[in-house]
Write an enzyme that holds these catalytic residues in place. Structure first.
Site, short mmCIF file in Angstrom:
data_model
loop_
_atom_site.label_atom_id
_atom_site.label_comp_id
_atom_site.label_asym_id
_atom_site.label_seq_id
_atom_site.Cartn_x
_atom_site.Cartn_y
_atom_site.Cartn_z
N ARG A 1 87.94 -74.44 24.30
CA ARG A 1 89.25 -74.45 25.29
C ARG A 1 89.64 -75.31 25.71
O ARG A 1 89.72 -76.86 26.19
CB ARG A 1 88.89 -73.74 26.32
CG ARG A 1 88.07 -71.81 26.20
CD ARG A 1 89.59 -70.79 25.73
NE ARG A 1 88.75 -69.64 25.58
CZ ARG A 1 88.88 -68.87 24.30
NH1 ARG A 1 88.62 -70.11 23.22
NH2 ARG A 1 88.53 -67.58 24.36
N GLU B 1 97.66 -73.51 25.54
CA GLU B 1 98.56 -72.31 23.49
C GLU B 1 99.38 -71.80 23.37
O GLU B 1 99.33 -70.44 24.28
CB GLU B 1 97.68 -72.71 23.14
CG GLU B 1 96.49 -71.40 23.43
CD GLU B 1 95.29 -71.74 22.21
OE1 GLU B 1 94.40 -73.30 22.04
OE2 GLU B 1 94.93 -71.04 21.39
N HIS C 1 93.97 -72.90 16.43
CA HIS C 1 92.66 -72.21 17.00
C HIS C 1 91.91 -71.59 15.90
O HIS C 1 92.38 -70.51 15.89
CB HIS C 1 93.83 -71.24 18.37
CG HIS C 1 92.20 -70.71 19.02
ND1 HIS C 1 92.57 -70.93 20.98
CD2 HIS C 1 91.09 -70.63 19.38
CE1 HIS C 1 91.88 -69.92 20.97
NE2 HIS C 1 90.37 -69.94 20.16
C1 DGY Z 1 86.91 -66.63 21.36
O1 DGY Z 1 86.03 -65.25 20.66
O2 DGY Z 1 86.79 -66.81 22.36
C2 DGY Z 1 87.62 -67.52 20.24
O3 DGY Z 1 88.28 -68.76 20.95
C3 DGY Z 1 88.53 -67.13 19.18
O4 DGY Z 1 88.09 -66.70 18.50
#
Ligand code: DGY
Length: 322
Positions: free
Chosen positions: A241, A270, A288
């Site tokens: 993250r 983002e 991402h």
């Molecule tokens: C999640 O699943 O938390 C990701 O960031 C998106 O795949």
């Protein structure tokens, strides 16, 4: 509920096969244009709905959860991360929240390794050189990067994805050090060295990969002070993250050469990433895509559906977080 199909508000466009199954088994309110729904639209769209199928980028803070109609009894998120949903407000309203663990582990670990290699070997610079027609041919000193073999990779957060990264990294000759809230059993550690604190981990790791959730405690864990603990010219990878990293501090360290490079798939705020990253050659930026394989995205969708199936059938819900 008997006799009628549960009504589900779906906040994002989902893979075709997943939407087909949703439409078959539920009264699905789809979002074919994949528009970001405002809080008002979520509240309006959820009127009379039994559940919401949402995603990592649709925020459901307490203020919004509290405005949801009482008909909503489950929120299934198409993500393993769940910091975007208030996990106190939801159960307080009698709402079960589910996520999608496991199914994106391998895909995300692949992207961590992709970024590690790309950052260490200056792949983004090389690609630009070719595309901009600036490459004048092989030179002994051209684009020299860092080798991985025999060095330490630090992993912060040794959950499913951290472990999958460690497995891959060993094949590149990296030795694994890790920091986690709790130490793993020796079988799961597979020879990795545990560090109770970041302070002992960081100085040993010329390569570092982040795999912990974003919480108030982990926010900006990579900051000016922790970067100072890393070896000179280290490489940082973040597929977890964006909030884990203080962008100003990382950009300053990359610009000044204190860090060799970074590979980032996630960003605070983002898609509006810090513009400073765009000025730097030594950062590899991805939008991402950690879980973005067809296999993983289908599996995430079907995992959401399985949780919904179980919930509405009155069975135990496998990925219930609340
Ligand atoms: C999640 O699943 O938390 C990701 O960031 C998106 O795949």
């Amino acid at each position: 509920m008997a006799g009628r199909r549960p009504v589900i508000l779906v906040t994002r466009r989902l893979p075709e096969a997943v939407e087909a199954r949703l439409v078959r088994d539920f009264e699905a309110r789809l979002n074919p244009d994949d528009r970001t729904l405002s809080p008002e639209e979520i509240v309006a769209g959820a009127q009379g709905a039994d559940g919401i199928l949402t995603s990592a980028i649709d925020r459901l803070p307490a203020a919004l959860v509290e405005r949801l109609p009482t008909s909503v009894r489950i929120i299934a998120t198409f993500s393993v991360g769940y910091e975007h949903i208030d996990l106190e407000a939801a159960p307080a309203r009698g709402i079960t929240v589910t996520n999608t663990p496991d199914v994106l582990t391998e895909a995300t670990a692949d992207v961590a390794i992709l970024l590690l290699l790309a950052a260490a070997r200056r792949a983004a610079e090389g690609m630009r050189l070719i595309r901009e027609r600036r490459w004048i041919g092989w030179r002994p000193t051209q684009l020299m990067g860092l080798g991985l073999a025999g060095k330490n990779l630090g992993i912060v957060g040794m959950g499913r994805i951290g472990l999958a990264v460690a497995r891959r990294a060993r094949a590149f000759g990296l030795q694994i050090h890790y920091h986690n809230r709790t130490r793993l059993s020796p079988e799961r550690e597979e020879g990795a060295t545990y560090h109770e604190t970041l302070e002992t981990l960081l100085p040993l790791c010329p390569f570092l990969s982040l795999h912990c959730p974003a919480t108030p405690a982990t926010r900006h864990m990579i900051n000016r002070a922790t970067i100072e603990l890393m070896p000179e010219e280290a490489v940082l990878v973040n597929t977890a993250r964006g909030a884990l990293v203080d962008d100003e501090a990382l950009i300053a360290a990359l610009r000044g050469g204190r860090l060799f490079a970074a590979g980032l798939d996630v960003f605070e705020g983002e898609p509006d990433l810090h513009p400073g990253y765009l000025q730097l050659d030594n950062v590899v930026l991805l939008p991402h895509i950690g879980s973005a394989t067809r296999d993983a995205r289908n599996a995430m969708g079907f995992r959401c559906l399985y949780n919904l199936d179980c919930f509405f059938a009155g069975k135990p819900v496998p990925d219930a977080l609340t």
